[in-house]
Enzyme design. Structure first.
Site, PDB file in Angstrom:
ATOM      1  N   ASP A 179     -52.670  -9.309  14.637  1.00 24.81           N
ATOM      2  CA  ASP A 179     -52.875  -9.393  13.195  1.00 24.81           C
ATOM      3  C   ASP A 179     -54.374  -9.502  12.944  1.00 24.81           C
ATOM      4  O   ASP A 179     -55.166  -9.601  13.878  1.00 24.81           O
ATOM      5  CB  ASP A 179     -52.075 -10.554  12.600  1.00 24.81           C
ATOM      6  CG  ASP A 179     -52.623 -11.903  13.011  1.00 24.81           C
ATOM      7  OD1 ASP A 179     -53.610 -11.950  13.776  1.00 24.81           O
ATOM      8  OD2 ASP A 179     -52.070 -12.914  12.566  1.00 24.81           O
ATOM      9  N   ASP A 208     -42.039  -9.376  13.167  1.00 24.85           N
ATOM     10  CA  ASP A 208     -42.480 -10.445  14.059  1.00 24.85           C
ATOM     11  C   ASP A 208     -42.108 -11.740  13.376  1.00 24.85           C
ATOM     12  O   ASP A 208     -42.024 -11.798  12.145  1.00 24.85           O
ATOM     13  CB  ASP A 208     -43.999 -10.425  14.260  1.00 24.85           C
ATOM     14  CG  ASP A 208     -44.718 -11.038  13.067  1.00 24.85           C
ATOM     15  OD1 ASP A 208     -44.847 -10.350  12.037  1.00 24.85           O
ATOM     16  OD2 ASP A 208     -45.104 -12.218  13.134  1.00 24.85           O
ATOM     17  N   CYS A 241     -23.476 -12.960  26.829  1.00 29.24           N
ATOM     18  CA  CYS A 241     -24.924 -12.740  26.720  1.00 29.24           C
ATOM     19  C   CYS A 241     -25.513 -12.539  28.121  1.00 29.24           C
ATOM     20  O   CYS A 241     -25.148 -13.226  29.065  1.00 29.24           O
ATOM     21  CB  CYS A 241     -25.592 -13.926  26.033  1.00 29.24           C
ATOM     22  SG  CYS A 241     -27.390 -13.757  25.925  1.00 29.24           S
ATOM     23  N   CYS A 264     -28.796 -12.822  28.875  1.00 28.61           N
ATOM     24  CA  CYS A 264     -30.135 -13.420  29.024  1.00 28.61           C
ATOM     25  C   CYS A 264     -30.174 -14.339  30.240  1.00 28.61           C
ATOM     26  O   CYS A 264     -29.141 -14.753  30.778  1.00 28.61           O
ATOM     27  CB  CYS A 264     -30.550 -14.162  27.761  1.00 28.61           C
ATOM     28  SG  CYS A 264     -29.969 -15.857  27.661  1.00 28.61           S
ATOM     29  N   CYS A 306     -28.244 -17.712  29.715  1.00 26.40           N
ATOM     30  CA  CYS A 306     -26.784 -17.621  29.753  1.00 26.40           C
ATOM     31  C   CYS A 306     -26.281 -17.217  31.133  1.00 26.40           C
ATOM     32  O   CYS A 306     -25.145 -17.522  31.495  1.00 26.40           O
ATOM     33  CB  CYS A 306     -26.283 -16.644  28.687  1.00 26.40           C
ATOM     34  SG  CYS A 306     -26.533 -17.273  27.018  1.00 26.40           S
ATOM     35  N   HIS A 314     -33.059 -17.451  25.292  1.00 20.46           N
ATOM     36  CA  HIS A 314     -31.848 -16.878  24.694  1.00 20.46           C
ATOM     37  C   HIS A 314     -32.151 -16.308  23.303  1.00 20.46           C
ATOM     38  O   HIS A 314     -31.724 -15.192  22.974  1.00 20.46           O
ATOM     39  CB  HIS A 314     -30.745 -17.948  24.609  1.00 20.46           C
ATOM     40  CG  HIS A 314     -29.564 -17.498  23.818  1.00 20.46           C
ATOM     41  ND1 HIS A 314     -28.563 -16.730  24.365  1.00 20.46           N
ATOM     42  CD2 HIS A 314     -29.271 -17.646  22.499  1.00 20.46           C
ATOM     43  CE1 HIS A 314     -27.678 -16.438  23.416  1.00 20.46           C
ATOM     44  NE2 HIS A 314     -28.088 -16.979  22.278  1.00 20.46           N
TER      45      HIS A 314
HETATM   46 ZN   LIG Z   1     -28.172 -15.874  26.191  1.00 19.94          ZN
END
Ligand SMILES: [Zn+2]
Length: 377
Positions: free
Chosen positions: A92, A266, A304, A306, A309, A335
């Site tokens: 930015d 963002d 999930c 990620c 998880c 996550h």
């Molecule tokens: Zn997750």
């Protein structure tokens, strides 16, 4: 090459799927950029951020000016080498931070005078903001703008907009793209005054920027005002350039903005929410600190992929959060960042598969819910 944009598909309602072409590869849109304010992420490591699938991140010129400063970037070559991030980076201009952080500041036609976090007085001009972003070596730079509260009256908003427009032209003049192949985006201002937004969108989009941002929202207006202004600007911005809604927002805000034709986002919310133990899921916001979570042996969100998880049960993350271990926030942050990436991918698929209307209704219904018990038994 510099940044380009290919529009792949647009729904009847105006939601867009595209590809943002950058020096560091092609990025499918809509896209969410996690925020690495000081060339670092809050609560998560660089490897953690990579694991979320993020391809472009945002860093703040205001903070980087203060530390490490332009000399360090010049000696490293650019921010990518400095922080070990191979993906794309958007910086930015410093305008929003000057407006939003406490402390004395004054805006004149020349530039913005303010104090850096270290207490040093600094004058940031459109030219020096571009020079700083060139030293940082980001892939997408933003023109310096004047951001005012959405609740500002028309006169004050008009003055800020006029200065923003003058600075936009000066930023383009200062932009020596041939040196670095960096892109420069202009910013539409105008608060919540429809006539000013319209004027700003027309004047800024007439300039040869590589993309256009909608600025000055998520700073005090109602959700409905934000959505109205987003739609108004979006309709006036060129079809063949990327559109970026700055600093927005919750998963529902993202869906609403994609619905209105925005491509890039963002926000600090994924990590900020993690700090309070809130995990984003496609069924709603899961309150991981609640006592009901302590025996949960499944992940934060079933299915999930990620890192959190895949490796930790919700009950353990709940425990870490309860005892104040920073690893608890880290798992939820991983996550949440991953979730925003998945959400963007899901929105993109819905646009491409001609399934937008039903996905929009389903997500708008589910995302704002508060989940007080685990999503699994
Ligand atoms: Zn997750």
């Amino acid at each position: 090459m510099t940044v380009g944009f290919s529009l792949v598909s647009t729904t009847a309602q105006g939601a867009r799927a595209g590809v943002l072409h950058t020096r560091r590869g092609d990025i499918p849109t809509p896209v969410f950029m996690p925020v690495a304010t000081r060339a670092s992420f809050r609560h998560v490591s660089m490897d953690d951020a990579r694991s979320t699938g993020a391809k472009i991140i945002l860093s703040n010129t205001y903070h980087l000016l203060d530390a490490p400063g332009p000399d360090v970037f010049s000696s490293f070559g650019d921010i990518h080498r400095f922080m070990g991030w191979q993906g794309a980076v958007l910086t930015d201009s410093g305008g929003y931070q000057i407006f939003s952080l406490p402390g004395e500041r004054s805006i004149s036609p020349r530039g913005a005078q303010f104090r850096l976090p270290s207490g040093r007085k600094h004058l940031l001009t459109p030219e020096s903001s571009v020079a700083m972003q060139q030293a940082i070596g980001s892939d997408i730079m933003m023109a310096l703008d004047v951001c005012v509260e959405s609740t500002s009256d028309e006169l004050r908003t008009r003055e800020a907009m006029a200065t923003t427009h003058a600075w936009a032209a000066r930023s383009l003049e200062a932009h020596t793209r041939q040196l670095r192949g960096q892109a420069l985006f202009g910013i539409v201002q105008g608060g919540v005054h429809a006539a000013l937004r319209e004027q700003s969108a027309r004047e800024i989009s007439a300039l040869p920027f590589d993309g256009f941002a909608i600025g000055g929202l998520a700073v005090g207006e109602t959700r409905s005002e934000r959505e109205t202004m987003t739609a108004l600007c979006s309709a006036l911005l060129p079809q063949d350039k990327p559109r970026y809604l700055m600093g927005v927002g919750t998963p529902l805000d993202l869906v609403e903005a994609v619905h209105r034709g925005v491509d890039m986002f963002d926000c600090i919310l994924p990590t900020k929410m993690a700090q309070q133990g809130y995990a984003y899921t496609f069924q709603g916001v899961l309150e991981a600190m609640r006592p009901a979570m302590q025996h949960a042996q499944g992940p934060l969100e079933p299915g999930c992929t990620c890192l959190a998880c895949q490796s930790q049960p919700l009950g353990y993350i709940h425990h870490l959060l309860r005892v104040g271990n920073t690893q608890g926030v880290r798992w939820v942050a991983i996550h949440n960042i991953h979730h925003t990436q998945l959400l963007m991918a899901r929105l993109r698929s819905a646009i491409l598969d001609d399934d937008w209307a039903s996905s929009y209704v389903e997500l708008s219904e589910h995302l704002p819910r508060r989940l007080k018990s685990p999503l699994h038994g």
